[in-house]
Design a protein around this motif. Structure first.
Motif, mmCIF file in Angstrom:
data_model
loop_
_atom_site.group_PDB
_atom_site.id
_atom_site.type_symbol
_atom_site.label_atom_id
_atom_site.label_comp_id
_atom_site.label_asym_id
_atom_site.label_seq_id
_atom_site.Cartn_x
_atom_site.Cartn_y
_atom_site.Cartn_z
ATOM 1 N N PRO A 51 9.215 17.235 23.867
ATOM 2 C CA PRO A 51 10.255 16.399 24.483
ATOM 3 C C PRO A 51 10.759 16.932 25.820
ATOM 4 O O PRO A 51 11.038 16.153 26.742
ATOM 5 C CB PRO A 51 11.372 16.401 23.433
ATOM 6 N N LYS A 52 10.888 18.256 25.949
ATOM 7 C CA LYS A 52 11.353 18.830 27.214
ATOM 8 C C LYS A 52 10.325 18.610 28.322
ATOM 9 O O LYS A 52 10.685 18.316 29.455
ATOM 10 C CB LYS A 52 11.627 20.321 27.039
ATOM 11 N N ALA A 53 9.036 18.759 27.983
ATOM 12 C CA ALA A 53 7.977 18.545 28.974
ATOM 13 C C ALA A 53 7.908 17.073 29.367
ATOM 14 O O ALA A 53 7.755 16.744 30.556
ATOM 15 C CB ALA A 53 6.634 19.009 28.419
ATOM 16 N N GLU A 54 8.016 16.195 28.381
ATOM 17 C CA GLU A 54 7.958 14.758 28.676
ATOM 18 C C GLU A 54 9.124 14.333 29.560
ATOM 19 O O GLU A 54 8.986 13.438 30.409
ATOM 20 C CB GLU A 54 7.952 13.954 27.383
ATOM 21 N N LYS A 55 10.267 14.960 29.382
ATOM 22 C CA LYS A 55 11.422 14.655 30.218
ATOM 23 C C LYS A 55 11.148 15.034 31.679
ATOM 24 O O LYS A 55 11.634 14.388 32.607
ATOM 25 C CB LYS A 55 12.658 15.392 29.705
ATOM 26 N N VAL A 56 10.348 16.084 31.863
ATOM 27 C CA VAL A 56 10.023 16.539 33.218
ATOM 28 C C VAL A 56 9.044 15.593 33.900
ATOM 29 O O VAL A 56 9.249 15.177 35.039
ATOM 30 C CB VAL A 56 9.433 17.970 33.189
ATOM 31 N N HIS A 57 7.939 15.233 33.211
ATOM 32 C CA HIS A 57 6.899 14.424 33.864
ATOM 33 C C HIS A 57 6.950 12.936 33.531
ATOM 34 O O HIS A 57 6.336 12.122 34.234
ATOM 35 C CB HIS A 57 5.500 14.982 33.584
ATOM 36 N N GLY A 58 7.648 12.572 32.465
ATOM 37 C CA GLY A 58 7.821 11.158 32.149
ATOM 38 C C GLY A 58 6.593 10.447 31.618
ATOM 39 O O GLY A 58 6.560 9.213 31.566
ATOM 40 N N LEU A 59 5.554 11.199 31.222
ATOM 41 C CA LEU A 59 4.303 10.589 30.756
ATOM 42 C C LEU A 59 4.299 10.531 29.232
ATOM 43 O O LEU A 59 4.151 11.555 28.559
ATOM 44 C CB LEU A 59 3.100 11.387 31.270
ATOM 45 N N THR A 60 4.443 9.347 28.692
ATOM 46 C CA THR A 60 4.528 9.183 27.252
ATOM 47 C C THR A 60 3.144 9.192 26.609
ATOM 48 O O THR A 60 2.129 8.971 27.274
ATOM 49 C CB THR A 60 5.222 7.861 26.895
ATOM 50 N N GLN A 61 3.131 9.420 25.298
ATOM 51 C CA GLN A 61 1.867 9.399 24.559
ATOM 52 C C GLN A 61 1.234 8.011 24.631
ATOM 53 O O GLN A 61 0.012 7.878 24.738
ATOM 54 C CB GLN A 61 2.119 9.798 23.107
ATOM 55 N N GLU A 62 2.066 6.983 24.617
ATOM 56 C CA GLU A 62 1.556 5.613 24.708
ATOM 57 C C GLU A 62 0.873 5.374 26.049
ATOM 58 O O GLU A 62 -0.218 4.788 26.116
ATOM 59 C CB GLU A 62 2.703 4.621 24.522
ATOM 60 N N PHE A 63 1.503 5.837 27.138
ATOM 61 C CA PHE A 63 0.923 5.657 28.469
ATOM 62 C C PHE A 63 -0.409 6.388 28.593
ATOM 63 O O PHE A 63 -1.365 5.886 29.195
ATOM 64 C CB PHE A 63 1.898 6.174 29.529
ATOM 65 N N LEU A 64 -0.504 7.565 28.012
ATOM 66 C CA LEU A 64 -1.697 8.410 28.163
ATOM 67 C C LEU A 64 -2.819 8.057 27.186
ATOM 68 O O LEU A 64 -3.935 8.542 27.333
ATOM 69 C CB LEU A 64 -1.314 9.886 27.979
ATOM 70 N N SER A 65 -2.539 7.212 26.219
ATOM 71 C CA SER A 65 -3.494 6.957 25.129
ATOM 72 C C SER A 65 -4.824 6.368 25.599
ATOM 73 O O SER A 65 -5.865 6.599 24.966
ATOM 74 C CB SER A 65 -2.861 6.042 24.077
ATOM 75 N N ASP A 66 -4.806 5.596 26.698
ATOM 76 C CA ASP A 66 -6.065 4.989 27.170
ATOM 77 C C ASP A 66 -6.638 5.694 28.406
ATOM 78 O O ASP A 66 -7.557 5.196 29.046
ATOM 79 C CB ASP A 66 -5.857 3.505 27.481
ATOM 80 N N LYS A 67 -6.103 6.864 28.716
ATOM 81 C CA LYS A 67 -6.580 7.625 29.872
ATOM 82 C C LYS A 67 -7.781 8.481 29.463
ATOM 83 O O LYS A 67 -7.997 8.756 28.282
ATOM 84 C CB LYS A 67 -5.454 8.496 30.444
ATOM 85 N N PRO A 68 -8.594 8.924 30.425
ATOM 86 C CA PRO A 68 -9.787 9.712 30.087
ATOM 87 C C PRO A 68 -9.434 11.061 29.477
ATOM 88 O O PRO A 68 -8.357 11.615 29.732
ATOM 89 C CB PRO A 68 -10.490 9.889 31.444
ATOM 90 N N LEU A 69 -10.351 11.586 28.686
ATOM 91 C CA LEU A 69 -10.220 12.952 28.193
ATOM 92 C C LEU A 69 -10.620 13.912 29.311
ATOM 93 O O LEU A 69 -11.321 13.533 30.249
ATOM 94 C CB LEU A 69 -11.109 13.163 26.977
ATOM 95 N N PHE A 70 -10.197 15.168 29.181
ATOM 96 C CA PHE A 70 -10.479 16.115 30.273
ATOM 97 C C PHE A 70 -11.973 16.249 30.532
ATOM 98 O O PHE A 70 -12.402 16.302 31.690
ATOM 99 C CB PHE A 70 -9.880 17.494 29.969
ATOM 100 N N HIS A 71 -12.779 16.312 29.476
ATOM 101 C CA HIS A 71 -14.220 16.522 29.693
ATOM 102 C C HIS A 71 -14.852 15.363 30.465
ATOM 103 O O HIS A 71 -15.915 15.524 31.083
ATOM 104 C CB HIS A 71 -14.932 16.755 28.352
ATOM 105 N N GLU A 72 -14.203 14.204 30.473
ATOM 106 C CA GLU A 72 -14.739 13.051 31.196
ATOM 107 C C GLU A 72 -14.481 13.129 32.699
ATOM 108 O O GLU A 72 -15.154 12.457 33.477
ATOM 109 C CB GLU A 72 -14.132 11.758 30.638
ATOM 110 N N ILE A 73 -13.513 13.928 33.096
ATOM 111 C CA ILE A 73 -13.204 14.064 34.537
ATOM 112 C C ILE A 73 -13.543 15.460 35.072
ATOM 113 O O ILE A 73 -13.413 15.727 36.257
ATOM 114 C CB ILE A 73 -11.716 13.745 34.824
ATOM 115 N N ALA A 74 -13.991 16.345 34.187
ATOM 116 C CA ALA A 74 -14.185 17.752 34.553
ATOM 117 C C ALA A 74 -15.172 17.932 35.706
ATOM 118 O O ALA A 74 -14.904 18.693 36.657
ATOM 119 C CB ALA A 74 -14.645 18.551 33.335
#
Length: 235
Positions: A51-74
């Motif tokens: 929760p403290k980290a999310e308050k800093v960057h504002g990126l919710t789990q819902e927003f990130l759910s359809d984003k690429p995994l790290f290995h896909e952009i590595a």
């Protein structure tokens, strides 16, 4: 000289305890000037942010759910940074997370010898003072009024300006438009005159006709000036 400025946002503070990267932003510098080229990606960490980290960057789990995994952009990420010097504020934090993600992809760590840590530069220059990115932006009069939440790409751009100040350069803003390197001043800051004029074509001097009588009057008048600079120039 190519350098890149890098920042990350994460689910928490401890990559060794399973925290992951949720956003990565990298901008390119050429001779300490932003070129306009960048790499940016949101990343699905497959876990909820603290929760403290999310308050800093504002990126919710819902927003990130359809984003690429790290290995896909590595691979694209590594291709962009290449073997350039990497500018990071508090390098052990970001580098620890990136190398942890790369390890999960069976990829090699980033070479620490390529990294310049602006936090260490600032600590040496401003002993005993606050050297957070926000504090340094305020010290150098860099506008952070719209920085209500942290963003990796936004913070990388701010860090590039802080880095320039830390190494003794003048704070500038350069916008490269339509590949014509159009340069404009932002927030009443100084132009980078050297870069500006180096990109300008040389214009031949125009021949000027001088009125002989006016020239004689000018010569007579400067003789009447005590310690005239004109006499200094002549000698």
């Amino acid at each position: 000289m190519r350098e890149i400025v890098l920042d990350t946002e994460t689910t928490g503070l401890d990559c060794s305890n399973g925290d992951r990267i949720v956003e990565i932003g990298v901008i390119e510098l050429e001779n300490h000037i932003q070129t306009g080229k960048y790499f940016h990606s949101y990343i699905n960490p497959q876990k909820k942010s603290d929760p403290k980290a999310e308050k800093v960057h504002g990126l919710t789990q819902e927003f990130l759910s359809d984003k690429p995994l790290f290995h896909e952009i590595a691979e694209d990420f590594l291709e962009f940074i290449s073997n350039s010097k990497i500018i990071i504020h508090n390098a052990p934090f970001d580098l620890g997370f990136i190398n942890s993600e790369l390890k999960n992809c069976d990829m090699s760590d980033i070479d620490e010898n390529l990294v310049i840590d602006t936090l260490l530069l600032a600590k040496k220059k401003y002993i005993g003072q606050s050297v957070s990115l926000d504090a340094l932006c305020r010290k150098f009069n860099i506008d952070i009024s719209n920085r209500t939440i942290h963003g990796a790409l936004k913070d990388a751009k701010l860090l590039s300006l802080v880095y320039l100040e830390l190494i003794g350069g003048k704070q500038t803003r350069l916008n490269f438009l339509n590949n014509n390197e159009s340069i404009k001043e932002d927030n009443n800051e100084l132009f980078d005159l050297i870069s500006f004029y180096n990109n300008k074509p040389i214009i031949p001097a125009k021949r000027v006709n001088i009125n002989i009588n006016d020239n004689k009057l000018h010569i007579e008048s400067i003789k009447q000036i005590p310690k005239s600079i004109w006499e200094t120039l002549k000698s």
